[in-house]
Design a protein around this motif. Structure first.
Motif, PDB file in Angstrom:
ATOM      1  N   VAL A 159      -3.932  -7.990  12.730  1.00 58.01           N
ATOM      2  CA  VAL A 159      -3.105  -8.206  11.551  1.00 58.01           C
ATOM      3  C   VAL A 159      -1.753  -7.557  11.819  1.00 58.01           C
ATOM      4  O   VAL A 159      -1.659  -6.397  12.227  1.00 58.01           O
ATOM      5  CB  VAL A 159      -3.760  -7.634  10.282  1.00 58.01           C
ATOM      6  CG1 VAL A 159      -4.070  -6.149  10.394  1.00 58.01           C
ATOM      7  CG2 VAL A 159      -2.852  -7.882   9.072  1.00 58.01           C
ATOM      8  N   GLY A 160      -0.700  -8.331  11.632  1.00 57.68           N
ATOM      9  CA  GLY A 160       0.639  -7.802  11.844  1.00 57.68           C
ATOM     10  C   GLY A 160       1.060  -6.905  10.704  1.00 57.68           C
ATOM     11  O   GLY A 160       0.910  -7.255   9.532  1.00 57.68           O
ATOM     12  N   ALA A 161       1.606  -5.732  11.029  1.00 53.95           N
ATOM     13  CA  ALA A 161       2.088  -4.828   9.981  1.00 53.95           C
ATOM     14  C   ALA A 161       3.295  -5.407   9.251  1.00 53.95           C
ATOM     15  O   ALA A 161       3.628  -4.965   8.148  1.00 53.95           O
ATOM     16  CB  ALA A 161       2.442  -3.473  10.589  1.00 53.95           C
ATOM     17  N   SER A 162       3.947  -6.400   9.856  1.00 51.41           N
ATOM     18  CA  SER A 162       5.072  -7.047   9.175  1.00 51.41           C
ATOM     19  C   SER A 162       4.613  -7.904   7.999  1.00 51.41           C
ATOM     20  O   SER A 162       5.375  -8.118   7.054  1.00 51.41           O
ATOM     21  CB  SER A 162       5.852  -7.923  10.163  1.00 51.41           C
ATOM     22  OG  SER A 162       6.565  -7.136  11.083  1.00 51.41           O
ATOM     23  N   ASN A 163       3.386  -8.401   8.056  1.00 47.69           N
ATOM     24  CA  ASN A 163       2.914  -9.260   6.968  1.00 47.69           C
ATOM     25  C   ASN A 163       2.905  -8.549   5.625  1.00 47.69           C
ATOM     26  O   ASN A 163       3.507  -9.041   4.656  1.00 47.69           O
ATOM     27  CB  ASN A 163       1.532  -9.812   7.298  1.00 47.69           C
ATOM     28  CG  ASN A 163       1.543 -10.816   8.421  1.00 47.69           C
ATOM     29  OD1 ASN A 163       1.917 -10.492   9.550  1.00 47.69           O
ATOM     30  ND2 ASN A 163       1.128 -12.046   8.147  1.00 47.69           N
ATOM     31  N   PRO A 164       2.244  -7.389   5.498  1.00 45.44           N
ATOM     32  CA  PRO A 164       2.277  -6.727   4.190  1.00 45.44           C
ATOM     33  C   PRO A 164       3.666  -6.273   3.786  1.00 45.44           C
ATOM     34  O   PRO A 164       4.008  -6.318   2.591  1.00 45.44           O
ATOM     35  CB  PRO A 164       1.322  -5.537   4.370  1.00 45.44           C
ATOM     36  CG  PRO A 164       1.189  -5.336   5.833  1.00 45.44           C
ATOM     37  CD  PRO A 164       1.333  -6.696   6.432  1.00 45.44           C
ATOM     38  N   ARG A 165       4.494  -5.860   4.745  1.00 41.84           N
ATOM     39  CA  ARG A 165       5.858  -5.442   4.379  1.00 41.84           C
ATOM     40  C   ARG A 165       6.651  -6.623   3.847  1.00 41.84           C
ATOM     41  O   ARG A 165       7.370  -6.503   2.850  1.00 41.84           O
ATOM     42  CB  ARG A 165       6.574  -4.803   5.582  1.00 41.84           C
ATOM     43  CG  ARG A 165       8.054  -4.513   5.298  1.00 41.84           C
ATOM     44  CD  ARG A 165       8.671  -3.578   6.313  1.00 41.84           C
ATOM     45  NE  ARG A 165       8.695  -2.203   5.822  1.00 41.84           N
ATOM     46  CZ  ARG A 165       9.717  -1.674   5.149  1.00 41.84           C
ATOM     47  NH1 ARG A 165      10.775  -2.400   4.849  1.00 41.84           N
ATOM     48  NH2 ARG A 165       9.671  -0.425   4.752  1.00 41.84           N
ATOM     49  N   GLU A 166       6.532  -7.777   4.491  1.00 38.77           N
ATOM     50  CA  GLU A 166       7.265  -8.951   4.013  1.00 38.77           C
ATOM     51  C   GLU A 166       6.759  -9.398   2.653  1.00 38.77           C
ATOM     52  O   GLU A 166       7.546  -9.779   1.772  1.00 38.77           O
ATOM     53  CB  GLU A 166       7.132 -10.098   5.015  1.00 38.77           C
ATOM     54  CG  GLU A 166       7.968 -11.310   4.640  1.00 38.77           C
ATOM     55  CD  GLU A 166       7.965 -12.369   5.715  1.00 38.77           C
ATOM     56  OE1 GLU A 166       8.999 -12.561   6.372  1.00 38.77           O
ATOM     57  OE2 GLU A 166       6.921 -13.016   5.896  1.00 38.77           O
ATOM     58  N   ILE A 167       5.444  -9.341   2.458  1.00 37.19           N
ATOM     59  CA  ILE A 167       4.865  -9.747   1.178  1.00 37.19           C
ATOM     60  C   ILE A 167       5.317  -8.827   0.049  1.00 37.19           C
ATOM     61  O   ILE A 167       5.694  -9.276  -1.036  1.00 37.19           O
ATOM     62  CB  ILE A 167       3.326  -9.759   1.272  1.00 37.19           C
ATOM     63  CG1 ILE A 167       2.848 -10.875   2.201  1.00 37.19           C
ATOM     64  CG2 ILE A 167       2.691  -9.911  -0.109  1.00 37.19           C
ATOM     65  CD1 ILE A 167       1.373 -10.796   2.550  1.00 37.19           C
ATOM     66  N   VAL A 168       5.301  -7.531   0.303  1.00 33.34           N
ATOM     67  CA  VAL A 168       5.515  -6.546  -0.758  1.00 33.34           C
ATOM     68  C   VAL A 168       6.989  -6.172  -0.909  1.00 33.34           C
ATOM     69  O   VAL A 168       7.478  -5.979  -2.032  1.00 33.34           O
ATOM     70  CB  VAL A 168       4.672  -5.283  -0.485  1.00 33.34           C
ATOM     71  CG1 VAL A 168       4.952  -4.194  -1.504  1.00 33.34           C
ATOM     72  CG2 VAL A 168       3.190  -5.642  -0.478  1.00 33.34           C
ATOM     73  N   ILE A 169       7.737  -6.065   0.202  1.00 37.84           N
ATOM     74  CA  ILE A 169       9.110  -5.548   0.153  1.00 37.84           C
ATOM     75  C   ILE A 169      10.138  -6.601   0.555  1.00 37.84           C
ATOM     76  O   ILE A 169      11.206  -6.702  -0.041  1.00 37.84           O
ATOM     77  CB  ILE A 169       9.255  -4.309   1.070  1.00 37.84           C
ATOM     78  CG1 ILE A 169       8.281  -3.211   0.638  1.00 37.84           C
ATOM     79  CG2 ILE A 169      10.684  -3.782   1.053  1.00 37.84           C
ATOM     80  CD1 ILE A 169       8.261  -2.011   1.566  1.00 37.84           C
ATOM     81  N   GLY A 170       9.831  -7.400   1.580  1.00 39.96           N
ATOM     82  CA  GLY A 170      10.791  -8.367   2.090  1.00 39.96           C
ATOM     83  C   GLY A 170      11.622  -7.791   3.219  1.00 39.96           C
ATOM     84  O   GLY A 170      11.343  -6.700   3.733  1.00 39.96           O
ATOM     85  N   ASN A 171      12.675  -8.492   3.598  1.00 40.21           N
ATOM     86  CA  ASN A 171      13.536  -8.085   4.711  1.00 40.21           C
ATOM     87  C   ASN A 171      14.609  -7.105   4.261  1.00 40.21           C
ATOM     88  O   ASN A 171      15.804  -7.306   4.489  1.00 40.21           O
ATOM     89  CB  ASN A 171      14.187  -9.322   5.341  1.00 40.21           C
ATOM     90  CG  ASN A 171      13.178 -10.231   6.004  1.00 40.21           C
ATOM     91  OD1 ASN A 171      12.198  -9.759   6.580  1.00 40.21           O
ATOM     92  ND2 ASN A 171      13.406 -11.527   5.924  1.00 40.21           N
TER      93      ASN A 171
END
Length: 548
Positions: A159-171
């Motif tokens: 699981v990429g750690a970028s997935n939850p960050r993008e879902i919850v916070i964005g870029n």
């Protein structure tokens, strides 16, 4: 679990079968589904080769030895060639191309039977309502879809750690709040129960570049709780590589999780010759009790997005926001200055633009940046700005940034495995002759051929250990990577005298040579040099998997 432990466990599972199948005095009266005869077996542990046959029933190896008296539905004559476990690609990128081309022929023909993928980003989880052609949202949904479709090889997903960050916070360049952190941890927890084998980061890309080390540690702890591991594209592989190593070691130490460094390298001409220092740093971390290891691809060039040349601050908000900053007369000079620095660091033939994605800019594909600038009649930095300004997504680039001596020094370390960092190009790419890195076609055959036979960097047994049992250990694939009764029947046959990579940077679309047979989960997908129509590959779910 180390190689010895895995072997002992497999012997315990299949010991009775071994006694039945390998003793001429008590032949097995049941037929094998597949039997491979007349071969030299290299079992994947690093032990010397020995002569023998391999018997398979269902998806499992059941006997190894003299099996002449036991019949089989399918018998493969190895012609005195090598029988070995299938290669495990510790950094593939076929998670999407396999949906277009489930036969992933470029991987099969170089002997790959399992691909570990999900570099920083994974095919799930996604935001609710994600648009596009995807029929899944969670990582479990993706793995189910892959199993339903079928594939020539197996897939294990991080699981990429970028997935939850993008879902919850964005870029966005800011740390997570306490509530956001809890939600990100929940998302990782679900992905681990969906079947992820661990968690990964790719810290030079959006939005991961904005993740704090504490954030990564918190997410890695969730994965560690399910027996997962941490794979990372470090935050820096060049001038500040020590900083990247420090962060990776801290994550491993504080999250109590095994650390795997993807595509270990020291980029940039000014850093050539520093690999012994990097290896010493990793050896020291291992001596301190951090379970750290790495993998490499055996080439002096990398391949990634051209936008990695831009400063982190300019990319905040995504590609469209970057283009807007590039068009802003106040911010454009700062960005162009960074481009000039990149050109100075990489040299005249350091940046090769492979694919641009805009048909009007097609004449500039497959050229080095100085050539593109000359064709446009502008400076290199202005040429680069135009490529960014006139594309919807970042062009693809090949960076010639590494030294061969550094590559070899890393590759020969006993704890370094192999990963292609590439997907299998689909037929459409081959038909269009799109520029790709030759590693897509030749990574594993280059190690088993060029570096064993020509360079003599290590023995064939050691090369295969790196690409089989060692790789399986790093990804916690406990029933693959070794030829033993009770292990899954992922097996290849190849000629050690002719195995070789054929793809080049100038002419990449050529399959590897020398691999004659590939068996995945007991089913031939390459038979006597010809692809079959079989799709026996499956998803390999992690230790935390909970069947729904």
């Amino acid at each position: 679990m180390n190689v010895l432990s895995r072997v002992v466990r497999s012997l315990a599972v299949g010991g009775a079968l071994l006694l039945i199948g390998s003793c001429a005095s008590t032949p097995n009266r049941n037929m094998f589904d597949v039997k491979i005869t007349n071969g030299r077996i290299i079992d994947g542990t690093g032990s010397p080769w020995f002569r023998g046959d391999v018997g398979v029933r269902g998806n499992t190896i059941v006997s190894i030895g003299d099996l002449a008296s036991t019949p089989a539905t399918v018998t493969i004559d190895a012609h005195d060639h090598i029988i070995s476990p299938g290669f495990i690609d510790l950094l593939g990128q076929s998670q999407y191309s396999v949906l277009e081309d489930p036969h992933v022929e470029a991987k099969v023909r170089q002997g790959v039977t399992t691909e570990v993928t999900g570099e920083g980003f994974s095919p799930g989880p996604d935001k609710p309502g994600t648009s596009g052609e995807r029929t899944w949202r969670t990582l479990g949904d993706y793995l189910d879809a892959l199993d339903k479709q079928g594939s020539a090889i197996n897939f294990a997903l991080l699981v990429g750690a970028s997935n939850p960050r993008e879902i919850v916070i964005g870029n966005v360049n800011r740390p997570a709040t306490a509530d956001e952190m809890r939600e990100m941890e929940r998302i990782v927890d679900q992905a681990m129960r969906d079947g992820a084998i661990g968690i990964s980061t790719s810290l030079i890309y959006l939005p991961a570049m904005y993740s704090t080390t504490d954030e990564i540690i918190a997410l890695a702890r969730v994965a560690a709780g399910y027996g997962g591991m941490y794979f990372t594209h470090m935050r820096d592989e060049s001038d500040r590589i020590d900083m990247g190593l420090d962060e990776a070691f801290r994550i491993g130490r504080e999250a109590r999780i095994p650390v795997n460094i993807w595509h270990l390298k020291v980029g940039g001409r000014a850093n050539w010759g520093r690999m012994p220092h990097v290896i010493e740093r990793i050896e020291q971390a291992r001596a301190e009790g951090i379970d750290a290891a790495a993998n490499v691809y055996p080439y002096v060039a990398s391949s990634t997005s051209l936008s990695t040349l831009a400063p982190d601050w300019a990319l905040e908000g995504g590609y469209a926001a970057f283009q807007a900053r590039l068009a802003d007369p106040q911010q454009r000079p700062r960005i162009l200055e960074e481009f000039r620095h990149q050109f100075e660091k990489r040299g005249e033939r350091g940046i090769y633009v492979a694919r641009i994605g805009n048909p009007q800019l097609a004449p500039y594909e497959k050229h080095f940046m100085p050539e593109i600038a000359q064709l446009m009649g502008v400076s290199q930095e202005e040429a680069l700005a135009r490529l960014f300004s006139e594309t919807e997504v970042s062009p693809r680039v090949i960076f010639f940034s590494m030294d061969e001596n550094d590559v070899q020094y890393a590759l020969k370390q006993p704890w370094v495995s192999v990963g292609s960092d590439s997907g299998s190009p689909p037929p459409a790419d081959r038909l269009a002759n799109n520029a790709v890195h030759p590693r897509a076609y030749g990574t594993f055959t280059r190690v088993a051929g060029h570096y064993v036979r020509d360079v003599k960097l290590f023995t064939l047994e050691e090369a295969l250990r790196k690409m089989t049992s060692q790789a399986a250990d790093r990804a916690h694939l406990e029933d693959r990577g070794v030829l033993r009764p009770g292990m899954k029947a992922d097996i290849i046959v190849f000629d050690p005298n002719t195995i070789r990579d054929v793809a080049t940077f100038d002419d990449p679309h050529h399959f590897s040579e020398g691999v004659s047979d590939v068996i995945v989960n007991g089913v031939p997908v390459l038979r006597d040099g010809s692809m079959t129509s079989a799709l026996p590959g499956r998803s390999i779910r992690g230790r935390g998997y909970v069947k729904r």
